[in-house]
Design a protein around this motif. Structure first.
Motif, PDB file in Angstrom:
ATOM      1  N   CYS A 201      27.077  45.902  25.400  1.00  0.00           N
ATOM      2  CA  CYS A 201      27.280  47.140  24.266  1.00  0.00           C
ATOM      3  C   CYS A 201      27.164  46.226  22.406  1.00  0.00           C
ATOM      4  CB  CYS A 201      28.137  47.254  24.427  1.00  0.00           C
ATOM      5  SG  CYS A 201      28.819  48.566  26.098  1.00  0.00           S
ATOM      6  N   SER A 202      26.259  47.501  21.729  1.00  0.00           N
ATOM      7  CA  SER A 202      27.184  47.135  20.666  1.00  0.00           C
ATOM      8  C   SER A 202      27.705  47.115  19.320  1.00  0.00           C
ATOM      9  CB  SER A 202      25.185  46.943  20.433  1.00  0.00           C
ATOM     10  OG  SER A 202      24.978  48.170  19.696  1.00  0.00           O
ATOM     11  N   LEU A 206      33.701  45.588  18.551  1.00  0.00           N
ATOM     12  CA  LEU A 206      34.091  45.923  19.976  1.00  0.00           C
ATOM     13  C   LEU A 206      34.718  44.687  20.578  1.00  0.00           C
ATOM     14  CD1 LEU A 206      31.140  47.280  21.543  1.00  0.00           C
ATOM     15  CD2 LEU A 206      33.078  48.620  20.010  1.00  0.00           C
ATOM     16  N   ILE A 218      37.994  47.763  17.827  1.00  0.00           N
ATOM     17  CA  ILE A 218      38.450  49.190  18.659  1.00  0.00           C
ATOM     18  C   ILE A 218      38.362  48.406  19.709  1.00  0.00           C
ATOM     19  CG2 ILE A 218      38.330  50.933  17.281  1.00  0.00           C
ATOM     20  CD1 ILE A 218      35.730  51.485  18.732  1.00  0.00           C
ATOM     21  N   SER A 221      34.792  50.867  24.875  1.00  0.00           N
ATOM     22  CA  SER A 221      35.431  51.645  26.072  1.00  0.00           C
ATOM     23  C   SER A 221      34.204  52.012  27.050  1.00  0.00           C
ATOM     24  CB  SER A 221      35.931  53.005  26.044  1.00  0.00           C
ATOM     25  OG  SER A 221      35.191  53.796  25.000  1.00  0.00           O
ATOM     26  N   ASN A 222      32.635  51.943  26.349  1.00  0.00           N
ATOM     27  CA  ASN A 222      31.315  52.035  26.934  1.00  0.00           C
ATOM     28  C   ASN A 222      31.274  51.262  28.051  1.00  0.00           C
ATOM     29  OD1 ASN A 222      30.766  54.060  25.375  1.00  0.00           O
ATOM     30  ND2 ASN A 222      29.955  52.981  24.112  1.00  0.00           N
ATOM     31  N   GLY A 268      24.912  52.450  20.982  1.00  0.00           N
ATOM     32  CA  GLY A 268      25.760  52.111  20.110  1.00  0.00           C
ATOM     33  C   GLY A 268      23.866  51.141  19.092  1.00  0.00           C
ATOM     34  N   THR A 272      21.056  55.975  12.285  1.00  0.00           N
ATOM     35  CA  THR A 272      20.776  55.912  11.224  1.00  0.00           C
ATOM     36  C   THR A 272      21.166  55.223  10.029  1.00  0.00           C
ATOM     37  OG1 THR A 272      21.073  57.313  10.254  1.00  0.00           O
ATOM     38  CG2 THR A 272      19.042  58.031  10.910  1.00  0.00           C
ATOM     39  N   LYS A 300      21.969  62.933  20.294  1.00  0.00           N
ATOM     40  CA  LYS A 300      21.402  63.169  19.754  1.00  0.00           C
ATOM     41  C   LYS A 300      19.962  62.368  19.663  1.00  0.00           C
ATOM     42  CE  LYS A 300      21.691  64.001  14.652  1.00  0.00           C
ATOM     43  NZ  LYS A 300      21.628  64.994  13.409  1.00  0.00           N
ATOM     44  N   PRO A 301      20.889  61.341  19.537  1.00  0.00           N
ATOM     45  CA  PRO A 301      20.458  60.058  19.432  1.00  0.00           C
ATOM     46  C   PRO A 301      19.743  59.133  19.955  1.00  0.00           C
ATOM     47  CG  PRO A 301      22.418  59.232  17.855  1.00  0.00           C
ATOM     48  CD  PRO A 301      22.061  60.128  19.238  1.00  0.00           C
ATOM     49  N   LEU A 315      21.602  54.675  24.852  1.00  0.00           N
ATOM     50  CA  LEU A 315      22.415  55.296  24.811  1.00  0.00           C
ATOM     51  C   LEU A 315      23.452  55.491  23.413  1.00  0.00           C
ATOM     52  CD1 LEU A 315      24.296  55.230  28.228  1.00  0.00           C
ATOM     53  CD2 LEU A 315      22.814  56.718  27.645  1.00  0.00           C
ATOM     54  N   PRO A 316      23.552  56.453  22.674  1.00  0.00           N
ATOM     55  CA  PRO A 316      24.742  56.201  21.655  1.00  0.00           C
ATOM     56  C   PRO A 316      26.134  56.015  21.819  1.00  0.00           C
ATOM     57  CG  PRO A 316      24.167  58.826  21.654  1.00  0.00           C
ATOM     58  CD  PRO A 316      23.527  58.317  23.128  1.00  0.00           C
ATOM     59  N   ASN A 318      28.834  56.596  20.337  1.00  0.00           N
ATOM     60  CA  ASN A 318      30.143  57.984  20.407  1.00  0.00           C
ATOM     61  C   ASN A 318      30.298  57.582  21.922  1.00  0.00           C
ATOM     62  OD1 ASN A 318      31.255  58.147  18.077  1.00  0.00           O
ATOM     63  ND2 ASN A 318      29.960  59.655  18.204  1.00  0.00           N
ATOM     64  N   GLN A 390      33.889  61.568  19.744  1.00  0.00           N
ATOM     65  CA  GLN A 390      34.165  60.174  20.121  1.00  0.00           C
ATOM     66  C   GLN A 390      35.960  61.021  21.273  1.00  0.00           C
ATOM     67  OE1 GLN A 390      33.599  58.084  18.183  1.00  0.00           O
ATOM     68  NE2 GLN A 390      34.672  56.401  18.584  1.00  0.00           N
TER      69      GLN A 390
HETATM   70  N1  LIG Z   1      24.058  59.680   8.947  1.00  0.00           N
HETATM   71  C1  LIG Z   1      24.223  60.567  10.315  1.00  0.00           C
HETATM   72  N2  LIG Z   1      25.172  59.226  10.821  1.00  0.00           N
HETATM   73  C2  LIG Z   1      25.300  59.040  12.213  1.00  0.00           C
HETATM   74  C3  LIG Z   1      23.738  59.679  12.761  1.00  0.00           C
HETATM   75  C4  LIG Z   1      23.708  60.769  11.811  1.00  0.00           C
HETATM   76  O1  LIG Z   1      22.629  61.912  12.567  1.00  0.00           O
HETATM   77  N3  LIG Z   1      23.483  60.444  10.346  1.00  0.00           N
HETATM   78  N4  LIG Z   1      24.303  60.420  13.709  1.00  0.00           N
HETATM   79  C5  LIG Z   1      25.405  60.639  14.797  1.00  0.00           C
HETATM   80  C6  LIG Z   1      26.037  60.816  16.093  1.00  0.00           C
HETATM   81  S1  LIG Z   1      25.379  62.604  16.676  1.00  0.00           S
HETATM   82  C7  LIG Z   1      26.100  59.626  16.619  1.00  0.00           C
HETATM   83  S2  LIG Z   1      26.208  60.144  18.888  1.00  0.00           S
HETATM   84  C8  LIG Z   1      26.409  58.401  16.721  1.00  0.00           C
HETATM   85  C9  LIG Z   1      25.931  57.678  17.249  1.00  0.00           C
HETATM   86  O2  LIG Z   1      25.526  56.263  16.680  1.00  0.00           O
HETATM   87  P1  LIG Z   1      24.882  54.181  17.524  1.00  0.00           P
HETATM   88  O3  LIG Z   1      24.421  55.461  18.401  1.00  0.00           O
HETATM   89  O4  LIG Z   1      24.559  53.919  15.997  1.00  0.00           O
HETATM   90  O5  LIG Z   1      26.059  54.424  17.445  1.00  0.00           O
HETATM   91  P2  LIG Z   1      27.564  53.494  16.568  1.00  0.00           P
HETATM   92  O6  LIG Z   1      27.378  53.696  15.036  1.00  0.00           O
HETATM   93  O7  LIG Z   1      27.036  52.155  16.882  1.00  0.00           O
HETATM   94  O8  LIG Z   1      28.785  53.763  16.589  1.00  0.00           O
HETATM   95  C10 LIG Z   1      29.212  55.417  16.713  1.00  0.00           C
HETATM   96  C11 LIG Z   1      30.774  55.250  16.833  1.00  0.00           C
HETATM   97  O9  LIG Z   1      30.704  55.392  18.349  1.00  0.00           O
HETATM   98  C12 LIG Z   1      32.037  54.035  18.390  1.00  0.00           C
HETATM   99  N5  LIG Z   1      31.640  53.304  19.335  1.00  0.00           N
HETATM  100  C13 LIG Z   1      30.208  52.038  19.975  1.00  0.00           C
HETATM  101  N6  LIG Z   1      30.717  51.280  20.714  1.00  0.00           N
HETATM  102  C14 LIG Z   1      31.566  51.433  21.346  1.00  0.00           C
HETATM  103  C15 LIG Z   1      31.594  51.373  22.559  1.00  0.00           C
HETATM  104  N7  LIG Z   1      31.268  50.033  22.969  1.00  0.00           N
HETATM  105  N8  LIG Z   1      33.390  51.609  22.806  1.00  0.00           N
HETATM  106  C16 LIG Z   1      33.913  52.044  21.698  1.00  0.00           C
HETATM  107  N9  LIG Z   1      33.766  53.022  20.924  1.00  0.00           N
HETATM  108  C17 LIG Z   1      32.569  52.514  20.413  1.00  0.00           C
HETATM  109  C18 LIG Z   1      32.095  53.176  16.833  1.00  0.00           C
HETATM  110  O10 LIG Z   1      33.149  52.426  16.683  1.00  0.00           O
HETATM  111  C19 LIG Z   1      31.615  54.443  15.947  1.00  0.00           C
HETATM  112  O11 LIG Z   1      33.031  54.452  16.137  1.00  0.00           O
HETATM  113  O12 LIG Z   1      25.866  58.044  14.712  1.00  0.00           O
HETATM  114  C20 LIG Z   1      26.953  59.489  14.345  1.00  0.00           C
HETATM  115  N10 LIG Z   1      26.853  59.236  12.963  1.00  0.00           N
END
Ligand SMILES: Nc1nc2c(c(=O)[nH]1)N[C@H]1C(S)=C(S)[C@@H](COP(=O)(O)OP(=O)(O)OC[C@H]3O[C@@H](n4cnc5c(N)ncnc54)[C@H](O)[C@@H]3O)O[C@H]1N2
Ligand code: MOO
Length: 429
Positions: A201-202, A206, A218, A221-222, A268, A272, A300-301, A315-316, A318, A390
């Protein structure tokens, strides 16, 4: 360093307000990823008792016929039908008996022989009559209705002939498979070696659950979600510590994971944002990316690529998106790599209990409650309110994911939707 071109060009025909050109439909993304996914080689020969949950590596031919010999299906009497000539009822003296485990005997003409379920049918007998169908008096039985030829005899090989396929490759060994193998006398079974799956997990935010948080941090949880989702006998998990959003640190961690694992699952960093580095990391490590940006919500990502000999599943971050992408896409890839023939989420159809609005462009997986069956036996399902990518507690309370098709704008109460049950619900009407 620039990102390498995707292996295939995205489908430019996808349209809709939510779909920037380049969003790949889920089925296409799975197909592309499967082309990339290397199949496992390597077989372990295990005692059946130690193979529970593992994937059968090859077809198993029956080394013996099943049943092994002609045997009685009922407690009763073995007899020779030629002894029931002329009009009934017929009276036959009873001589001898065969029980399960006895050596097969011989029947004398003009006599019946006591026989118990599972006992070998004596030589010369061609039917078994159940004890409820005869009148026993002293040492003889009276038979009112003649049995048909072969009645209550389980014939040698009638279920499986010697050499026929007992089990097909690609099944997991469960209770039924273990029983079939044991019935054929097989002690050892060839299974594919375990699929090694690394969880990485990145996110600089975290912290491991249980540890204290600084402001802005935070709990991760992933990792816990994936550890539970990957808790299968055919998977060997490699749990790695969470990695900060730093390209060099991520490169080192992903590179190491790729040398240890058949699949590296990261969470994570695939979107973008300024700190979303995963695509850069894969490119810097010389990997190929086949899938980026799916026409699905959440998720989506989601990205898939190849890193040396390991499949990379990005995996994304969220938490709901991470779970849904694993459930809908990831488990299919892992299952196929491990040789499973049936893989992927269980699906059924259900009627919406309330109307649903949807922004076209991406198919959407919404957490839902299964309400049970209506008077006509149709399964009813209700999407949960306000379920965002989320909201992991919301997902934990759900019974199912409902799939709203990409093109749908409005779905009415009673419309049938695809449903992915998330736990063992009784689905028959
Ligand atoms: N400008 C844009 N912003 C975002 C877009 C987009 O298209 N344009 N896509 C959104 C979508 S859809 C998603 S899904 C997220 C995915 O982003 P990432 O994969 O780069 O994830 P992070 O930015 O690293 O984290 C997103 C969110 O999840 C929380 N998180 C991350 N890892 C964990 C974990 N192991 N346990 C619990 N929570 C985790 C992190 O703190 C963030 O809140 O991007 C949107 N943004
Ligand atoms: O589509 Mo993202 O995967 O909603 O959170």
């Amino acid at each position: 360093m620039t990102l390498r071109q995707p292996l295939h060009h995205p489908d430019p025909t996808i349209c809709g307000c939510d779909s920037a050109p380049g969003l790949v439909p889920v089925d296409q993304a799975i197909a592309r990823a499967l082309e990339l996914a290397p199949r496992l080689h390597g077989v372990d020969l295990l005692p059946t008792g130690a193979a529970t949950g593992r994937v059968l590596a090859q077809d198993i031919a029956a080394p013996v016929p099943l049943p092994l010999f002609d045997n009685a299906a009922m407690d009763g009497y073995a007899l020779c039908l030629d002894d029931l000539s002329g009009p009934g009822p017929w009276v036959l003296p009873v001589a001898g008996q065969t029980r399960a485990g006895d050596r097969p005997g011989v029947i004398r003409r003009g006599q019946a022989q006591r026989i118990l379920t599972g006992a070998p049918v004596p030589d010369g007998a061609d039917a078994v009559i159940a004890q409820e169908q005869v009148m026993r008096s002293g040492g003889a039985i009276s038979i009112a209705t003649a049995p048909r030829p072969g009645q209550h005899i389980r014939r040698c090989g009638e279920e499986i002939a010697i050499g026929a396929r007992l089990l097909a490759a690609g099944r997991t060994i469960g209770a039924r498979e273990a029983a079939a193998l044991a019935a054929a006398g097989l002690r050892d079974v060839p299974v594919t070696r375990r699929l090694r799956v690394a969880i990485l997990c990145s996110g600089s935010e975290l912290v491991t659950p249980g540890a204290s948080l600084a402001p802005g941090q935070i709990w991760d949880s992933n990792h816990a979600m994936l550890a539970a989702a990957l808790d299968r006998a055919w998977i060997a998990r490699i749990a790695l510590p969470a990695c900060a959003d730093d390209v060099d640190a991520l490169c080192a961690a992903v590179d190491k994971a790729a040398t240890q694992a058949d699949i590296v699952i990261t969470t994570g960093g695939v979107s973008t944002g300024d700190e979303d580095h995963m695509a850069r990391v894969i490119a810097r490590l010389g990997g190929r990316i086949a899938v980026m940006k799916l026409a699905m919500k959440p998720g989506k990502p989601l990205s898939v690529g190849l890193l040396g000999r390991a499949l990379w599943l990005g995996l994304p971050g969220n938490p709901v998106a991470a779970y849904v992408t694993w459930h809908v896409v990831g488990q299919i890839l892992a299952g196929r790599m491990a040789g499973l023939t049936t893989t992927g989420p269980v699906k059924t159809l259900a009627a919406l209990a309330a109307p649903v609005r949807h922004k076209p462009g991406r198919c959407e997986y919404r957490p839902a409650h299964i309400l049970g069956h209506d008077a006509r036996g149709v399964l009813q399902v209700a999407c949960m309110d306000g379920a965002g990518a989320q909201q992991i507690a919301q997902l934990a309370r759900a019974d199912a994911l409902v799939m709203i098709p990409s093109e749908a704008e409005q779905m009415a109460c009673g419309d049938l939707v695809e449903v992915l049950p998330l736990h063992g619900m009784i689905l028959s009407g």
